[in-house]
Design an enzyme around this catalytic site. Structure first.
Site, PDB file in Angstrom:
ATOM      1  N   ASP A  37     -45.425 -15.966   6.535  1.00 58.28           N
ATOM      2  CA  ASP A  37     -45.488 -15.017   7.645  1.00 58.28           C
ATOM      3  C   ASP A  37     -44.114 -14.439   8.007  1.00 58.28           C
ATOM      4  O   ASP A  37     -43.909 -13.945   9.101  1.00 58.28           O
ATOM      5  CB  ASP A  37     -46.129 -15.673   8.876  1.00 58.28           C
ATOM      6  CG  ASP A  37     -45.353 -16.901   9.321  1.00 58.28           C
ATOM      7  OD1 ASP A  37     -44.419 -17.297   8.594  1.00 58.28           O
ATOM      8  OD2 ASP A  37     -45.679 -17.460  10.380  1.00 58.28           O
ATOM      9  N   HIS A 241     -28.194  -7.150 -16.019  1.00 56.06           N
ATOM     10  CA  HIS A 241     -28.604  -7.300 -14.619  1.00 56.06           C
ATOM     11  C   HIS A 241     -28.513  -8.753 -14.173  1.00 56.06           C
ATOM     12  O   HIS A 241     -29.392  -9.264 -13.466  1.00 56.06           O
ATOM     13  CB  HIS A 241     -30.020  -6.733 -14.411  1.00 56.06           C
ATOM     14  CG  HIS A 241     -30.053  -5.236 -14.568  1.00 56.06           C
ATOM     15  ND1 HIS A 241     -31.158  -4.547 -14.982  1.00 56.06           N
ATOM     16  CD2 HIS A 241     -29.098  -4.304 -14.390  1.00 56.06           C
ATOM     17  CE1 HIS A 241     -30.889  -3.251 -15.047  1.00 56.06           C
ATOM     18  NE2 HIS A 241     -29.635  -3.080 -14.693  1.00 56.06           N
ATOM     19  N   ASP A 258     -20.148  -5.989 -10.353  1.00 55.86           N
ATOM     20  CA  ASP A 258     -20.808  -4.700 -10.114  1.00 55.86           C
ATOM     21  C   ASP A 258     -21.415  -4.810  -8.723  1.00 55.86           C
ATOM     22  O   ASP A 258     -22.417  -5.505  -8.537  1.00 55.86           O
ATOM     23  CB  ASP A 258     -21.881  -4.471 -11.190  1.00 55.86           C
ATOM     24  CG  ASP A 258     -22.559  -3.109 -11.073  1.00 55.86           C
ATOM     25  OD1 ASP A 258     -22.470  -2.478  -9.997  1.00 55.86           O
ATOM     26  OD2 ASP A 258     -23.202  -2.691 -12.058  1.00 55.86           O
ATOM     27  N   ASP A 269     -21.731   2.266  -5.897  1.00 62.32           N
ATOM     28  CA  ASP A 269     -22.091   1.516  -7.100  1.00 62.32           C
ATOM     29  C   ASP A 269     -20.835   1.430  -7.969  1.00 62.32           C
ATOM     30  O   ASP A 269     -20.530   2.362  -8.712  1.00 62.32           O
ATOM     31  CB  ASP A 269     -23.238   2.254  -7.821  1.00 62.32           C
ATOM     32  CG  ASP A 269     -23.714   1.516  -9.066  1.00 62.32           C
ATOM     33  OD1 ASP A 269     -23.283   0.372  -9.289  1.00 62.32           O
ATOM     34  OD2 ASP A 269     -24.526   2.106  -9.813  1.00 62.32           O
ATOM     35  N   HIS A 348     -26.474   0.886 -22.668  1.00 67.17           N
ATOM     36  CA  HIS A 348     -26.971   1.641 -21.513  1.00 67.17           C
ATOM     37  C   HIS A 348     -26.318   3.015 -21.453  1.00 67.17           C
ATOM     38  O   HIS A 348     -25.384   3.314 -22.190  1.00 67.17           O
ATOM     39  CB  HIS A 348     -26.756   0.857 -20.212  1.00 67.17           C
ATOM     40  CG  HIS A 348     -25.327   0.523 -19.893  1.00 67.17           C
ATOM     41  ND1 HIS A 348     -24.448   1.440 -19.376  1.00 67.17           N
ATOM     42  CD2 HIS A 348     -24.624  -0.640 -20.023  1.00 67.17           C
ATOM     43  CE1 HIS A 348     -23.278   0.852 -19.175  1.00 67.17           C
ATOM     44  NE2 HIS A 348     -23.350  -0.406 -19.577  1.00 67.17           N
ATOM     45  N   HIS A 352     -25.734   7.720 -13.782  1.00 69.69           N
ATOM     46  CA  HIS A 352     -26.993   8.116 -13.128  1.00 69.69           C
ATOM     47  C   HIS A 352     -26.643   8.768 -11.809  1.00 69.69           C
ATOM     48  O   HIS A 352     -25.533   8.613 -11.302  1.00 69.69           O
ATOM     49  CB  HIS A 352     -27.876   6.880 -12.913  1.00 69.69           C
ATOM     50  CG  HIS A 352     -27.164   5.717 -12.247  1.00 69.69           C
ATOM     51  ND1 HIS A 352     -26.984   5.633 -10.895  1.00 69.69           N
ATOM     52  CD2 HIS A 352     -26.536   4.619 -12.763  1.00 69.69           C
ATOM     53  CE1 HIS A 352     -26.305   4.539 -10.596  1.00 69.69           C
ATOM     54  NE2 HIS A 352     -26.006   3.892 -11.720  1.00 69.69           N
ATOM     55  N   HIS A 359     -30.056   4.211  -8.003  1.00 73.88           N
ATOM     56  CA  HIS A 359     -30.436   5.098  -9.122  1.00 73.88           C
ATOM     57  C   HIS A 359     -31.196   6.232  -8.449  1.00 73.88           C
ATOM     58  O   HIS A 359     -32.407   6.175  -8.280  1.00 73.88           O
ATOM     59  CB  HIS A 359     -31.291   4.355 -10.150  1.00 73.88           C
ATOM     60  CG  HIS A 359     -30.545   3.214 -10.784  1.00 73.88           C
ATOM     61  ND1 HIS A 359     -31.159   2.118 -11.316  1.00 73.88           N
ATOM     62  CD2 HIS A 359     -29.222   3.008 -10.967  1.00 73.88           C
ATOM     63  CE1 HIS A 359     -30.248   1.276 -11.793  1.00 73.88           C
ATOM     64  NE2 HIS A 359     -29.066   1.798 -11.589  1.00 73.88           N
ATOM     65  N   GLU A 382     -19.943   4.967 -15.977  1.00 69.16           N
ATOM     66  CA  GLU A 382     -19.862   3.516 -16.122  1.00 69.16           C
ATOM     67  C   GLU A 382     -19.958   3.009 -17.560  1.00 69.16           C
ATOM     68  O   GLU A 382     -20.881   2.287 -17.911  1.00 69.16           O
ATOM     69  CB  GLU A 382     -20.946   2.849 -15.272  1.00 69.16           C
ATOM     70  CG  GLU A 382     -22.359   3.404 -15.457  1.00 69.16           C
ATOM     71  CD  GLU A 382     -23.374   2.642 -14.594  1.00 69.16           C
ATOM     72  OE1 GLU A 382     -23.441   1.420 -14.741  1.00 69.16           O
ATOM     73  OE2 GLU A 382     -24.079   3.270 -13.792  1.00 69.16           O
ATOM     74  N   TYR A 386     -20.056  -4.860 -24.602  1.00 70.93           N
ATOM     75  CA  TYR A 386     -20.606  -6.196 -24.380  1.00 70.93           C
ATOM     76  C   TYR A 386     -20.709  -6.930 -25.711  1.00 70.93           C
ATOM     77  O   TYR A 386     -21.336  -6.427 -26.653  1.00 70.93           O
ATOM     78  CB  TYR A 386     -21.987  -6.091 -23.728  1.00 70.93           C
ATOM     79  CG  TYR A 386     -21.967  -5.169 -22.518  1.00 70.93           C
ATOM     80  CD1 TYR A 386     -21.619  -5.656 -21.261  1.00 70.93           C
ATOM     81  CD2 TYR A 386     -22.256  -3.804 -22.646  1.00 70.93           C
ATOM     82  CE1 TYR A 386     -21.578  -4.812 -20.153  1.00 70.93           C
ATOM     83  CE2 TYR A 386     -22.208  -2.951 -21.552  1.00 70.93           C
ATOM     84  CZ  TYR A 386     -21.866  -3.459 -20.302  1.00 70.93           C
ATOM     85  OH  TYR A 386     -21.810  -2.611 -19.225  1.00 70.93           O
ATOM     86  N   GLU A 406     -16.925   1.069 -13.633  1.00 64.94           N
ATOM     87  CA  GLU A 406     -17.876   2.037 -13.069  1.00 64.94           C
ATOM     88  C   GLU A 406     -17.296   2.711 -11.830  1.00 64.94           C
ATOM     89  O   GLU A 406     -16.886   2.034 -10.882  1.00 64.94           O
ATOM     90  CB  GLU A 406     -19.179   1.316 -12.689  1.00 64.94           C
ATOM     91  CG  GLU A 406     -20.187   2.215 -11.987  1.00 64.94           C
ATOM     92  CD  GLU A 406     -21.532   1.545 -11.765  1.00 64.94           C
ATOM     93  OE1 GLU A 406     -21.571   0.313 -11.610  1.00 64.94           O
ATOM     94  OE2 GLU A 406     -22.545   2.268 -11.746  1.00 64.94           O
TER      95      GLU A 406
HETATM   96  N1  GLY Z   1     -25.623  -1.516 -10.451  1.00 61.94           N
HETATM   97  C1  GLY Z   1     -26.579  -0.868 -11.207  1.00 61.94           C
HETATM   98  C2  GLY Z   1     -25.989   0.167 -12.067  1.00 61.94           C
HETATM   99  O1  GLY Z   1     -24.807   0.138 -12.306  1.00 61.94           O
HETATM  100  O2  GLY Z   1     -26.637   1.074 -12.490  1.00 61.94           O
HETATM  101 MN    MN Z   2     -23.364  -0.656 -11.029  1.00 61.02          MN
HETATM  102 MN    MN Z   3     -24.574   2.297 -11.865  1.00 63.55          MN
END
Ligand code: GLY
Ligand code: MN
Ligand code: MN
Length: 436
Positions: A37, A241, A258, A269, A348, A352, A359, A382, A386, A406
């Site tokens: 609850d 992530h 991040d 971000d 990636h 964005h 995002h 960014e 890796y 980033e």
């Molecule tokens: N923190 C999520 C990204 O960098 O897109």
């Molecule tokens: Mn980020």
């Molecule tokens: Mn980002």
């Protein structure tokens, strides 16, 4: 700060596009159960917030361009002393009018009786289909009530149009006030990154750093993270992530953070990567310098008229050339870029849109082409590299290195402005900062 006048301006702009004879209906976010609850702390739906600034759940915004008795109507919870004693203050209908500029406000419990009447005679309904599944059927119920009354002279709306598209086109271009808030969110976040760099040393836990970041955000007036902070020591940085944030930080590893604050609903971000012990190793530095170059050169192509994807193309070429120079990839640059040979190490996109959502909304394609950048857009840049441990065919010396840098970048009339530069990304400046 986003003023009441700016919220009103947004509604006016939307209603001007919708035209008379139309109605827009937009529900607030719902409260979500966290445990039995108790609920997660409420966050307003970004579209609803964009048009109203109204912070409560169980609310529905209705816009009726040209309506004589008021174009801006809100359904919301009634004031209720008992509920307010237990669960907090409510604006009620008077508050919605007095503090949020609504022309008319009704109890949310009366919506079934009132909304069909507001729809009546309007030709088009603007609504975000699919975002609020239970509400979708309410909309159809109200339309059907009017359809059943056609013989009595009712005029049900004949067209249902997606509201998201109009609204998201608007949200993609930020006003000066929005950019000021986003700059402040980025400044607050940068201070938190600086504090994390100063605090970091071998033997402390990622969680200690995460808690420092949250403290720094809140202490500067930004209660929430815009997304769950990623505090990733060593090879944890290779999990894009990673949010466990509970490992010990080891001497000789890098730490990738991040983290971005949310201010008045707007996100920052920002990612920075630095050595846990304050000193990059030679191997770490080679990777870092490559990502830094990609970040710097990619930011340079953020300007009006360029494709939104231009920074990605630049970053991919630099990272791929870096992988060749480090003897991780073999072959011709062009071929390796074309065949996406970099993908195991850079999987990636380079950015964005950024705004009320981390995002953020807004198209990335226009016609069949990548969307062109224009003044007022805000995006991240960014790039990263890796190298997870035990990667087949990869020299051990790279294992466990993950680097992302980033930044948040505003498109200006002539070029761009980086709003996340209060925290340095220069490796020597980072080392110097960590020494003090
Ligand atoms: N923190 C999520 C990204 O960098 O897109
Ligand atoms: Mn980020
Ligand atoms: Mn980002």
């Amino acid at each position: 700060m986003i003023t009441r006048a700016e919220f009103a301006h947004r509604r006016r702009a939307l209603m001007d596009i919708m035209g008379n004879n139309s109605i827009a209906i937009l529900p607030s976010a719902k409260e979500n159960v966290r445990s039995r609850d108790t609920h997660f702390r409420f966050r307003q739906d970004s579209d609803f917030h964009y048009l109203t600034g109204f912070p409560e759940p169980e609310a529905v915004l209705v816009l009726l361009p040209g309506r004589e008795h008021g174009e801006y109507v809100m359904f919301c919870r009634e004031k209720d002393p008992h509920m307010e004693t237990w669960h907090g203050r409510r604006e009620g209908q008077e508050g919605a009018k007095k503090h949020f500029g609504c022309n008319d406000a009704f109890p949310i419990d009366d919506i079934d009786e009132i909304l069909p009447g507001l729809m009546e005679g309007r030709e088009r309904i603007y609504y975000e289909f699919g975002n609020h599944p239970e509400f979708d059927s309410d909309i159809m119920t109200w339309v059907n009530i009017l359809r059943a009354q056609v013989k009595k002279g009712a005029h049900p709306p004949g067209e249902l149009i997606d509201l998201s598209h109009l609204l998201h086109d608007m949200r993609l271009i930020k006003s000066k006030a929005e950019i000021r808030v986003m700059h402040k969110a980025a400044d607050i976040s940068s201070e938190a990154h600086i504090a994390a760099m100063k605090l970091c040393q071998p033997g402390i836990n990622e969680l200690r750093i995460e808690s420092e970041i949250k403290y720094q955000f809140a202490n500067q007036g930004a209660r929430h993270e815009a997304y769950s902070s990623i505090v990733a020591g060593g090879s944890n940085a290779c999990i894009l992530h990673y949010v466990e944030n509970d490992a010990l930080l080891n001497d000789g590893d890098l730490l990738m953070i991040d983290a971005g604050a949310e201010l008045e609903g707007y996100a920052a971000d920002i990612s920075r990567t630095f050595p846990v012990n304050g000193q990059f190793s030679e191997v770490q530095r080679t990777v870092y310098d490559c990502v830094l170059k990609a970040n710097i050169e990619a930011i340079k192509v953020v300007k009006p008229g360029n494709a939104w994807s231009a920074p990605h193309d630049v970053a991919v070429r630099i990272l791929t050339q870096g992988l060749i120079d480090l003897k991780i990839l073999k072959g011709e640059l062009e071929t390796l870029v074309e065949t996406e040979a970099y993908k195991p190490f850079y999987m990636h996109k380079t950015g964005h849109w950024l705004g009320l959502d981390v995002h953020d909304v807004g198209d990335y394609i226009e016609g069949n082409e990548p969307k062109r950048l224009s003044e007022g857009m805000v995006l991240t840049v960014e790039p990263g590299l890796y190298f997870p441990p035990k990667t087949k065919g990869l020299d051990k010396k790279w294992w466990g290195i993950g680097v992302r840098i980033e930044d948040d970048v505003v498109v200006t009339a002539k070029g761009h402005k980086v709003i996340s530069n209060k925290v340095t990304k220069d490796p020597e400046e980072i080392e110097s900062l960590m020494r003090h």
